[in-house]
Scaffold this motif. Structure first.
Motif, PDB file in Angstrom:
ATOM      1  N   GLN A 260       1.322  -1.582  -0.057  1.00 53.89           N
ATOM      2  CA  GLN A 260      -0.353  -0.037   0.491  1.00 53.89           C
ATOM      3  C   GLN A 260       0.762   1.556   0.119  1.00 53.89           C
ATOM      4  O   GLN A 260       0.290   2.559  -0.401  1.00 53.89           O
ATOM      5  CB  GLN A 260      -0.617  -0.616   1.497  1.00 53.89           C
ATOM      6  N   HIS A 261       1.548   1.092   0.580  1.00 53.61           N
ATOM      7  CA  HIS A 261       2.654   2.705   0.653  1.00 53.61           C
ATOM      8  C   HIS A 261       4.358   2.087  -0.745  1.00 53.61           C
ATOM      9  O   HIS A 261       5.192   3.158  -0.533  1.00 53.61           O
ATOM     10  CB  HIS A 261       3.270   2.335   2.072  1.00 53.61           C
ATOM     11  N   ALA A 262       4.513   0.684  -0.906  1.00 56.58           N
ATOM     12  CA  ALA A 262       5.727   0.487  -2.096  1.00 56.58           C
ATOM     13  C   ALA A 262       5.175   2.174  -3.192  1.00 56.58           C
ATOM     14  O   ALA A 262       6.261   2.251  -3.431  1.00 56.58           O
ATOM     15  CB  ALA A 262       5.154  -0.230  -3.095  1.00 56.58           C
ATOM     16  N   LYS A 263       4.341   2.036  -3.506  1.00 53.96           N
ATOM     17  CA  LYS A 263       4.524   3.987  -4.406  1.00 53.96           C
ATOM     18  C   LYS A 263       4.576   5.350  -3.866  1.00 53.96           C
ATOM     19  O   LYS A 263       4.771   6.360  -5.033  1.00 53.96           O
ATOM     20  CB  LYS A 263       3.459   3.845  -5.649  1.00 53.96           C
ATOM     21  N   LYS A 264       3.863   5.200  -2.716  1.00 52.68           N
ATOM     22  CA  LYS A 264       4.947   7.034  -1.820  1.00 52.68           C
ATOM     23  C   LYS A 264       5.819   7.419  -2.009  1.00 52.68           C
ATOM     24  O   LYS A 264       6.949   6.365  -1.966  1.00 52.68           O
ATOM     25  CB  LYS A 264       3.933   6.778  -0.396  1.00 52.68           C
ATOM     26  N   SER A 265       6.252   8.694  -2.504  1.00 49.60           N
ATOM     27  CA  SER A 265       7.787   9.775  -2.136  1.00 49.60           C
ATOM     28  C   SER A 265       8.077   9.197  -0.772  1.00 49.60           C
ATOM     29  O   SER A 265       9.319   9.286  -0.951  1.00 49.60           O
ATOM     30  CB  SER A 265       6.982  10.587  -2.168  1.00 49.60           C
ATOM     31  N   ASP A 266       7.655   8.764   0.330  1.00 47.27           N
ATOM     32  CA  ASP A 266       9.104   8.775   1.693  1.00 47.27           C
ATOM     33  C   ASP A 266       8.963   7.419   1.122  1.00 47.27           C
ATOM     34  O   ASP A 266       9.859   7.395   1.500  1.00 47.27           O
ATOM     35  CB  ASP A 266       7.517   9.405   2.797  1.00 47.27           C
ATOM     36  N   ILE A 363       3.968  -2.142 -18.489  1.00 48.73           N
ATOM     37  CA  ILE A 363       4.503  -2.007 -16.803  1.00 48.73           C
ATOM     38  C   ILE A 363       4.127  -2.380 -15.488  1.00 48.73           C
ATOM     39  O   ILE A 363       2.748  -1.442 -15.616  1.00 48.73           O
ATOM     40  CB  ILE A 363       4.689  -0.715 -17.840  1.00 48.73           C
ATOM     41  N   ASP A 364       4.170  -2.086 -14.797  1.00 49.91           N
ATOM     42  CA  ASP A 364       3.573  -2.260 -13.463  1.00 49.91           C
ATOM     43  C   ASP A 364       4.840  -0.961 -12.878  1.00 49.91           C
ATOM     44  O   ASP A 364       5.429  -1.663 -11.762  1.00 49.91           O
ATOM     45  CB  ASP A 364       3.216  -3.326 -12.774  1.00 49.91           C
ATOM     46  N   ILE A 365       4.225   0.208 -12.670  1.00 52.70           N
ATOM     47  CA  ILE A 365       5.523   1.223 -11.237  1.00 52.70           C
ATOM     48  C   ILE A 365       5.211  -0.280  -9.983  1.00 52.70           C
ATOM     49  O   ILE A 365       6.994   0.333  -9.657  1.00 52.70           O
ATOM     50  CB  ILE A 365       4.625   2.040 -11.641  1.00 52.70           C
ATOM     51  N   THR A 366       4.534  -0.362  -9.749  1.00 54.28           N
ATOM     52  CA  THR A 366       5.020  -0.955  -8.284  1.00 54.28           C
ATOM     53  C   THR A 366       6.001  -2.496  -7.894  1.00 54.28           C
ATOM     54  O   THR A 366       6.467  -2.435  -7.382  1.00 54.28           O
ATOM     55  CB  THR A 366       3.106  -1.720  -7.748  1.00 54.28           C
ATOM     56  N   GLU A 367       5.516  -2.710  -9.146  1.00 54.70           N
ATOM     57  CA  GLU A 367       6.379  -4.193  -9.137  1.00 54.70           C
ATOM     58  C   GLU A 367       8.061  -3.807  -9.965  1.00 54.70           C
ATOM     59  O   GLU A 367       9.205  -4.513  -9.414  1.00 54.70           O
ATOM     60  CB  GLU A 367       6.011  -5.191 -10.187  1.00 54.70           C
ATOM     61  N   ILE A 368       7.424  -2.687 -10.463  1.00 51.03           N
ATOM     62  CA  ILE A 368       9.611  -2.195 -11.296  1.00 51.03           C
ATOM     63  C   ILE A 368      10.587  -1.314  -9.462  1.00 51.03           C
ATOM     64  O   ILE A 368      11.113  -1.907  -9.242  1.00 51.03           O
ATOM     65  CB  ILE A 368       9.833  -1.316 -11.789  1.00 51.03           C
ATOM     66  N   ARG A 369       9.452  -0.894  -9.243  1.00 49.53           N
ATOM     67  CA  ARG A 369      10.112  -0.224  -7.726  1.00 49.53           C
ATOM     68  C   ARG A 369       9.789  -1.234  -6.937  1.00 49.53           C
ATOM     69  O   ARG A 369      11.424  -1.651  -5.542  1.00 49.53           O
ATOM     70  CB  ARG A 369       8.684   0.498  -6.820  1.00 49.53           C
ATOM     71  N   HIS A 370       9.781  -2.198  -7.241  1.00 51.59           N
ATOM     72  CA  HIS A 370       9.611  -3.616  -5.580  1.00 51.59           C
ATOM     73  C   HIS A 370      11.194  -4.102  -5.699  1.00 51.59           C
ATOM     74  O   HIS A 370      11.855  -4.354  -5.801  1.00 51.59           O
ATOM     75  CB  HIS A 370       8.630  -4.451  -5.580  1.00 51.59           C
ATOM     76  N   HIS A 371      11.287  -4.359  -7.286  1.00 52.65           N
ATOM     77  CA  HIS A 371      12.423  -4.680  -7.995  1.00 52.65           C
ATOM     78  C   HIS A 371      13.652  -4.201  -7.502  1.00 52.65           C
ATOM     79  O   HIS A 371      14.891  -4.980  -6.611  1.00 52.65           O
ATOM     80  CB  HIS A 371      12.423  -5.502  -8.790  1.00 52.65           C
ATOM     81  N   CYS A 372      13.822  -2.516  -8.100  1.00 53.78           N
ATOM     82  CA  CYS A 372      14.727  -2.166  -7.295  1.00 53.78           C
ATOM     83  C   CYS A 372      14.905  -1.803  -5.566  1.00 53.78           C
ATOM     84  O   CYS A 372      15.899  -1.709  -5.590  1.00 53.78           O
ATOM     85  CB  CYS A 372      14.536  -0.554  -7.860  1.00 53.78           C
ATOM     86  N   TYR A 373      13.725  -1.717  -5.111  1.00 51.24           N
ATOM     87  CA  TYR A 373      13.777  -1.894  -4.116  1.00 51.24           C
ATOM     88  C   TYR A 373      14.915  -3.130  -3.126  1.00 51.24           C
ATOM     89  O   TYR A 373      15.590  -2.836  -2.658  1.00 51.24           O
ATOM     90  CB  TYR A 373      12.919  -2.052  -2.890  1.00 51.24           C
ATOM     91  N   SER A 374      14.245  -4.728  -3.672  1.00 51.92           N
ATOM     92  CA  SER A 374      14.590  -5.445  -2.852  1.00 51.92           C
ATOM     93  C   SER A 374      16.171  -5.491  -3.249  1.00 51.92           C
ATOM     94  O   SER A 374      17.107  -5.625  -2.328  1.00 51.92           O
ATOM     95  CB  SER A 374      14.459  -6.662  -3.717  1.00 51.92           C
TER      96      SER A 374
END
Length: 481
Positions: A260-266, A363-374
């Protein structure tokens, strides 16, 4: 895994850790034993200072004097242990055993706490309720930014005042515990953990979607999931103590909170900036001393000049001092490194997105960001331990010094593979499957016989869907999706 332990068991363990912290704080103020163990004349002690060793700090040998071991133990053992617990056991494990969490709940356990007046708009009746942080308040909307700021300030306090000073570390920890107790009195629930604790961003960062051996809350049939707040009722035993202080609470379901928070700027600032803060912390000690030996030798843990050098030159580069005071140089280094890391993380995300577009993938921005975060968590974990273990590994035989690092590398790699397999869609599908399984269990069917010895829990998502489609109408009509 941790939710299988009763609250009474965990409470006893929390108290033991809290007592251990308190003892370490006391030893940071007065510890004659450590000074005897580290004294240059005590040649029988493996911890004694060798006066013949010259550790250069800004071109001069650091004065070698006996010192208290409390900072070395806390920064070199306690803190790294918490990172391992977070990555392996998950946020839920650490949150239930955290000594600071224990201290923050003292007011609650004593039945004390600030209460505010509530007026019923219809009847006009007045009652007093425990104060809470509301989700629409500034703190409710910006708490992670505040925690990141406090974490940044904490790193600076450590570099400038508490890294090698027992007195500085003791005051710092006493102030932190006092803040936890006060916040626990002012606000109900785990408001210290949720909204103020400087270590909370670290917990979110290193846990990600789950720890290596965590229990997935959405797949767990227990009523009390993960690190959910608990109380003990003499009549019914252990029950939920949740006061609803936060929506999508990380203590109830780590993965729900993450997605729920993955796409937030914080979260973007946390996951991409943390690496830079960590690297900046280690790099600054090189920039200050002019060499890596100051850090890797462990001399930072007993630098007698830590407090007296606050307004001395803070940089020593290419055998030249730069007249920026240390009290300014340290915060500046952390900010610069965090900024570089943050923008590098954003660049990584854009490059990865372009790569997927060129490959013709959705393109799924949540999945992209999750992979980068990991990936950034994986890099941060191993970089952290590559530095933090070096001063302590000297006590091991040279042939064995690589083993702890290799073990941690293996654990973090398994965590990375596990994390990359997770997705928001998979989480949602698993939730649906769990709901369907609960309904299937209510049907009067001999599933062992129908599934040829398998149980419903043995079925994967697709098998559950296939089973429901094959049910006779009298059963399938009872299933609600």
């Amino acid at each position: 895994m941790i939710n299988k332990f009763s609250e009474q068991q965990i409470d006893r363990f929390r108290k033991v850790l809290a007592i251990g912290w308190s003892l370490l704080i006391l030893l940071s103020f007065y510890d004659p034993v450590s000074r005897w163990l580290t004294h240059p004349d005590n040649l029988d002690s493996p911890l004694h200072i060798d006066p013949s060793v010259c550790v250069l700090v800004q071109g001069e040998c650091l004065q070698q004097v006996s010192y208290v071991l409390a900072p070395r133990i806390f920064w070199g053992i306690v803190v790294p242990s918490s990172i391992i617990i977070l990555t392996v056991g998950g946020h839920d494990t650490w949150r239930r055993i955290c000594p600071l969490s224990f201290f923050s709940q003292i007011a609650r356990s004593l039945g004390r706490g600030r209460k505010v007046k509530k007026v019923n708009p219809v009847s006009g009746s007045v009652k007093y309720e425990p104060a809470a942080v509301t989700k629409d308040s500034w703190l409710g909307r910006n708490y992670l930014y505040l925690q990141l700021l406090l974490f940044y300030l904490g790193l600076n306090v450590r570099l400038l005042f508490a890294n090698g000073s027992g007195l500085g570390m003791g005051i710092f920890l006493v102030a932190t515990i006092t803040a936890a107790v006060v916040v626990g009195y002012l606000f109900k629930g785990k408001s210290w953990c949720q909204y103020f604790c400087p270590m909370a961003p670290v917990q979110v960062f290193f846990t990600g979607t789950r720890g290596l051996v965590s229990t997935d809350a959405h797949l767990d049939s227990a009523k009390l999931t993960q690190s959910m707040c608990r109380t003990i009722d003499p009549k019914v035993g252990e029950k939920s103590g949740c006061v609803g202080c936060q929506i999508a609470c990380i203590d109830i379901d780590v993965q729900l909170n993450y997605w729920q928070h993955a796409k937030k700027s914080d979260r973007e600032l946390l996951f991409y900036g943390y690496f830079g803060l960590m690297v900046g912390f280690f790099v600054y000690q090189y920039l200050y001393a002019g060499n890596w030996d100051y850090y890797f030798s462990g001399a930072w843990s007993h630098d007698p000049n830590q407090l007296s050098s606050l307004f001395s030159p803070g940089f020593y580069i290419a055998s030249h001092t730069i007249d920026i005071p240390k009290i300014v140089a340290a915060p500046l280094t952390l900010i610069i490194c965090a900024s570089i890391s943050y923008y590098a993380g954003q660049m990584t995300e854009r490059v990865y997105q372009s790569y997927l577009i060129n490959r013709g993938k959705e393109i799924d921005i949540t999945e992209i960001r999750h992979h980068c975060y990991s990936v950034w968590v994986f890099l941060s974990f191993n970089t952290f331990f590559a530095f933090i273990l070096r001063p302590s590994l000297k006590i091991l035989p040279e042939s064995m010094r690589f083993m702890p690092t290799l073990i941690l590398l293996g654990l973090s790699f398994v965590w990375l593979l596990q994390s990359l397999k997770r997705s928001e869609d998979r989480y949602a599908q698993e939730n649906v499957t769990v709901g369907l399984l609960k309904q299937l269990k209510k049907l009067k069917v001999n599933w062992q016989k129908s599934l040829k010895g398998r149980s419903l829990e043995d079925l994967n998502d697709k098998e559950v869907e296939t089973l429901i489609k094959s049910l006779p109408p009298r059963y399938s009509q009872k299933i609600k999706r």
